[in-house]
Design a protein around this motif. Sequence first.
Motif, short mmCIF file in Angstrom:
data_model
loop_
_atom_site.label_atom_id
_atom_site.label_comp_id
_atom_site.label_asym_id
_atom_site.label_seq_id
_atom_site.Cartn_x
_atom_site.Cartn_y
_atom_site.Cartn_z
N LEU A 66 -3.10 10.00 1.92
CA LEU A 66 -2.87 9.69 3.51
C LEU A 66 -2.73 8.30 3.85
N ASP A 67 -1.53 8.15 4.30
CA ASP A 67 -1.02 6.83 4.52
C ASP A 67 -1.08 6.45 5.96
N GLU A 68 -2.10 5.61 6.33
CA GLU A 68 -2.52 5.00 7.48
C GLU A 68 -2.62 6.57 8.50
N PRO A 69 -3.26 7.52 8.32
CA PRO A 69 -3.06 8.71 9.00
C PRO A 69 -3.59 8.56 10.44
N LYS A 95 0.78 -1.14 0.00
CA LYS A 95 -0.02 0.06 0.13
C LYS A 95 0.90 1.19 0.00
N THR A 96 1.75 1.45 1.15
CA THR A 96 2.60 2.40 0.98
C THR A 96 3.52 2.64 -0.11
N THR A 97 3.97 1.54 -0.91
CA THR A 97 4.85 1.74 -1.92
C THR A 97 3.97 2.38 -3.14
MG LIG Z 1 2.54 1.15 5.11
#
Ligand SMILES: [Mg+2]
Lengths: 380, 308
Positions: A183-186, A68-70
């Motif tokens: 938004l990364d796991e905000p 996901k982050t990638t």
């Molecule tokens: Mg991540």
Amino acid sequence: MENDGERVATQTMEKAGAENRRNVAISARSLVKTFGTGEFAVHALKDVDIDIRENEFFTLLGPSGCGKTTLLRMIAGFELPTSGIIQLDGQDITALPPHKRPVNTVFQSYALFPHMTVAENIGFGLKMLGRSGGDIDKRVKRMLALVQLEAMANRRTDQLSGGQQQRVALARALAPEPKVLLLDEPLAALDLKLRKNMQIELKSLQAETGITFVFVTHDQEEALTMSDRIAVMRAGEILQIGAPTDIYERPTHRFVADFIGDINILEGSVVSSEGRTAQVRLKDGAVIEARVPEGVDGSGDVALAIRPEAARLAGPDETAALSGTLENVVYFGAASYLHLRLGSGEEFVLRHSGALDAYDLSTGSVLGIALQPGRARVLE
Amino acid sequence: MSGAQLSAAHAEAGRRARNARLGLLGPAVLIILLISILPLGITVVYSFLTPGTYGGVTWEFSTAAYVQFLFEEDIFDGTLAFNPAYLQIFLRSIGLAFGAMIGTLILGFPTAYFIATKPRQQRTFWLFLITLPFWTNILIRTYAMLLIIRDEGFINLTLMNLRIINHPLSILYTDTAVFIGLIYTYLPFMVLPLYASLEKLDFRLVEAGYDLYASRWKVLSHVIAPLAKPGIIAGCVLVFIPGLGAYITPELLGGGKKLMIGNMIAIQFGSSRNWPFGSAAALILMALVVIVLLVYARAAGREAKAHG
Ligand SMILES: [Mg+2]
Ligand SMILES: Nc1ncnc2c1ncn2[C@@H]1O[C@H](COP(=O)(O)OP(=O)(O)O)[C@@H](O)[C@H]1O
């Protein structure tokens, strides 16, 4: 009654058809990202295709480490794809550096500048874009009002609570009015109550600003409550993209069904099929009618998915579709969850919302299970 | 026990504690007196005396040393005329030290950044390379530099062999040679504090900067440099102050022609046999250093307050 599930499905498909005609904001084709080489290679993304539409709240959902982050960092411009392209509003941005993309990120760690005040943090993007001081002040004031931090404008960021820092990070990313907000796991670092509040705030912020949100989470409940559409990922692949009801009611993939909510998955084989309806014989001999979703091969050995709420205890005069021995009853007030063991040895959980007085609920008693028509589904 | 007895006992205990503290402080105070205050006192006293004929001093009060710093006495009528020679040496020293400070900052910053962004296991190796010169005596390193930049040295031979130049560049015994030497000598003193600062830098902030439309330069000036400020200030002080008092580098690479303060002071205690003037010059140099340190302390104090 018989065709309820079907009708909902057709309606949703029509709605999806209308949504498809909405402009696409972010479009990725054949995205591949491999970290390292040779035996140390990590395939973070394997051939990902995705279309994220304008003004939608789009969620990437999947377990930790699924990429996901990638994917998010690639949209932001922090990682170059190994192959594939990314477009923003129809323009190829694959190789564009982050500072030239009209895309902003709310980092999981917030990444607020410690040497600046709250107001300076929020105004940073506009300052870098070369806006005039007056413009910046005005916009910063509006953003502070939007996230209800007017009183904190001149505070240093380390004097704020976690929730306040989160809102500063949000205001800072929204201030330059990006086309897309990432938004990364905000909400991961916030406690439960604050997280629930922020979920509502985020959702209304998205509606208010009309900016496309791409939201990353590993929390399926969060994804279901907030999103317009969800992409479920596993091990660098997107398994299913759809509205929360699609993902929940009509999973096409066993992993998706299992990952989102409680579900019973039973092994069986197709004995006959007509259109998208199949008769599936389970291991204990019962034959059940099930829907075969688009794109799923409905023949041979298959897995059958049944949500606990699509089953109940069969009444005394009903013919039961399945039967099992009772192992456990969990009482939740409005409903009870009954854990049964089927003849095949598989576990089956059902959610019974009616009265239980008529049934023998001692452990080991054999009970009949009735299924809501059309809710059993064949999985990939 | 009566109140009076009690308070007397208290006073006694307090006195004993004070004595114990003084006893513990004693060695430290003695060392400071011996190493720092005593030599400084001697220097101050000498600067107000008259030079002896064969070096040393004669015990006769005089402010001539301080006057001599700026003025020259006419040997015939004894009138004072402004003489900028010594002032020029001071100004050149300040200029060279400042130049070395800027030069080491420009070279040191990318170096420190490079090391700080390497994987943790590799950093030790690069830091080892940075500190490697300390393993050799500074005199030998400076002679090596002399061999490299002289007319028949490595730089000139290479450039001539490549036919970039026809005649050797005369670098040796010029300000340029001293400048190069100072940068070479003091570069590690800049890199190490910069590294210490950059190593603590949260590189997610750098990404946040890029994300918010800052170009490379803007990220450097608006995010990295402000966060590395303590390291930048410490590096500048560590290069500027010793650079100001440099002796060996200008002695060898400046060939005694391009004097810096250190050489000038050495000459007063040597061939010029003017100990009072040497002492006065040393004190003026020290005053300069103290001023620099005060500015540094104020900057550091502001920093601490801002982050407090
Ligand atoms: Mg991540
Ligand atoms: N810079 C990197 N170098 C090597 N491997 C990486 C790097 N970034 C991510 N990975 C790997 O890629 C995979 C996907 O990571 P990530 O996108 O962070 O997952 P998620 O955000 O879904 O938890 C993981 O196996 C992770 O270890």
